[in-house]
Motif scaffolding. Structure first.
Motif, PDB file in Angstrom:
ATOM      1  N   ASP A  44      -5.361  11.489  -5.493  1.00 20.97           N
ATOM      2  CA  ASP A  44      -5.052  10.660  -6.652  1.00 20.97           C
ATOM      3  C   ASP A  44      -4.177  11.435  -7.617  1.00 20.97           C
ATOM      4  O   ASP A  44      -4.382  12.619  -7.849  1.00 20.97           O
ATOM      5  N   HIS A  92     -10.825  -5.649  -7.775  1.00 18.74           N
ATOM      6  CA  HIS A  92      -9.974  -5.775  -6.583  1.00 18.74           C
ATOM      7  C   HIS A  92     -10.766  -5.693  -5.279  1.00 18.74           C
ATOM      8  O   HIS A  92     -10.169  -5.753  -4.201  1.00 18.74           O
ATOM      9  N   ILE A  95       0.361   7.076  -8.780  1.00 16.96           N
ATOM     10  CA  ILE A  95      -0.162   6.040  -7.879  1.00 16.96           C
ATOM     11  C   ILE A  95      -1.440   5.395  -8.411  1.00 16.96           C
ATOM     12  O   ILE A  95      -2.130   4.699  -7.673  1.00 16.96           O
ATOM     13  N   ALA A  96      -1.736   5.597  -9.671  1.00 19.20           N
ATOM     14  CA  ALA A  96      -2.979   5.053 -10.241  1.00 19.20           C
ATOM     15  C   ALA A  96      -3.051   3.531 -10.113  1.00 19.20           C
ATOM     16  O   ALA A  96      -4.125   2.976  -9.911  1.00 19.20           O
ATOM     17  N   GLU A  97      -1.923   2.862 -10.210  1.00 23.72           N
ATOM     18  CA  GLU A  97      -1.910   1.400 -10.130  1.00 23.72           C
ATOM     19  C   GLU A  97      -1.676   0.888  -8.714  1.00 23.72           C
ATOM     20  O   GLU A  97      -1.614  -0.316  -8.492  1.00 23.72           O
ATOM     21  N   SER A  98      -1.549   1.807  -7.762  1.00 24.65           N
ATOM     22  CA  SER A  98      -1.242   1.425  -6.380  1.00 24.65           C
ATOM     23  C   SER A  98      -2.497   1.270  -5.534  1.00 24.65           C
ATOM     24  O   SER A  98      -3.517   1.893  -5.796  1.00 24.65           O
ATOM     25  N   LYS A  99      -2.367   0.440  -4.493  1.00 19.01           N
ATOM     26  CA  LYS A  99      -3.392   0.393  -3.459  1.00 19.01           C
ATOM     27  C   LYS A  99      -3.052   1.488  -2.450  1.00 19.01           C
ATOM     28  O   LYS A  99      -1.880   1.794  -2.232  1.00 19.01           O
ATOM     29  N   ARG A 126     -11.911   3.046  -7.983  1.00 22.41           N
ATOM     30  CA  ARG A 126     -11.121   2.344  -6.963  1.00 22.41           C
ATOM     31  C   ARG A 126     -12.114   1.695  -5.992  1.00 22.41           C
ATOM     32  O   ARG A 126     -12.975   2.373  -5.445  1.00 22.41           O
ATOM     33  N   TYR A 177       0.824  -1.208   0.000  1.00 24.48           N
ATOM     34  CA  TYR A 177       0.000   0.000   0.000  1.00 24.48           C
ATOM     35  C   TYR A 177       0.859   1.259   0.000  1.00 24.48           C
ATOM     36  O   TYR A 177       1.954   1.279   0.547  1.00 24.48           O
ATOM     37  N   GLY A 183     -10.309  -0.527 -11.045  1.00 25.08           N
ATOM     38  CA  GLY A 183     -10.104  -1.882 -10.536  1.00 25.08           C
ATOM     39  C   GLY A 183     -11.231  -2.416  -9.684  1.00 25.08           C
ATOM     40  O   GLY A 183     -10.987  -2.850  -8.557  1.00 25.08           O
ATOM     41  N   PRO A 239      -6.460  -0.333  -6.779  1.00 25.90           N
ATOM     42  CA  PRO A 239      -5.961   0.458  -7.901  1.00 25.90           C
ATOM     43  C   PRO A 239      -7.114   1.099  -8.687  1.00 25.90           C
ATOM     44  O   PRO A 239      -8.245   0.621  -8.658  1.00 25.90           O
TER      45      PRO A 239
END
Length: 122
Positions: A26, A68, A30-34, A111, A17, A65, A62
């Motif tokens: 946002d 997720h 960090i678009a692909e991050s949790k 998200r 994270y 997503g 993410p």
């Protein structure tokens, strides 16, 4: 206390994270991050020498997503289970989850998110 609580959450969730104290912002990096956003929620006044700080943890998956949601739910449940154990922030006597997780919800960036409130007895 906020920093100590963040360290506790990080010990449970690990480095998967990006941690934010307060609301997250946002951004492309960090678009692909949790994201784990930790917000202090005050708490009742001290009782003798006991302080009961309250924190809200919002876990987000993410961007784009929705798929997720189940993984984020598992992570918020891991935090709730850790609060039942004897792993506590430095100087704290106890961490407990207040209620059950809220979610799933979805942000404008799609998200998936869950939130859970905690109380830390110092």
């Amino acid at each position: 206390m906020l920093n100590e609580f963040k360290e506790w959450a990080e010990a449970v969730l690990g480095s998967a994270y990006v941690y934010s104290m307060g609301m997250w912002t946002d951004r492309p990096g960090i678009a692909e991050s949790k994201i784990c956003a930790i917000q202090g929620n005050g708490g009742p006044g001290p009782d003798v020498d006991d302080r009961r700080a309250r924190f809200r943890v919002i876990l987000l998956g993410p961007a784009n997503g929705r798929q997720h949601a189940a993984a984020i739910m598992a992570d918020v449940q891991a935090l709730a289970l850790a609060a039942l154990g004897d792993s506590v922030p430095c100087g704290a006597a106890r961490v407990r989850a207040i209620g059950e997780p809220t979610g799933p919800g979805y942000t404008n960036e799609t998200r998936a998110w869950f939130s859970l409130d905690f109380e830390v007895l110092f």
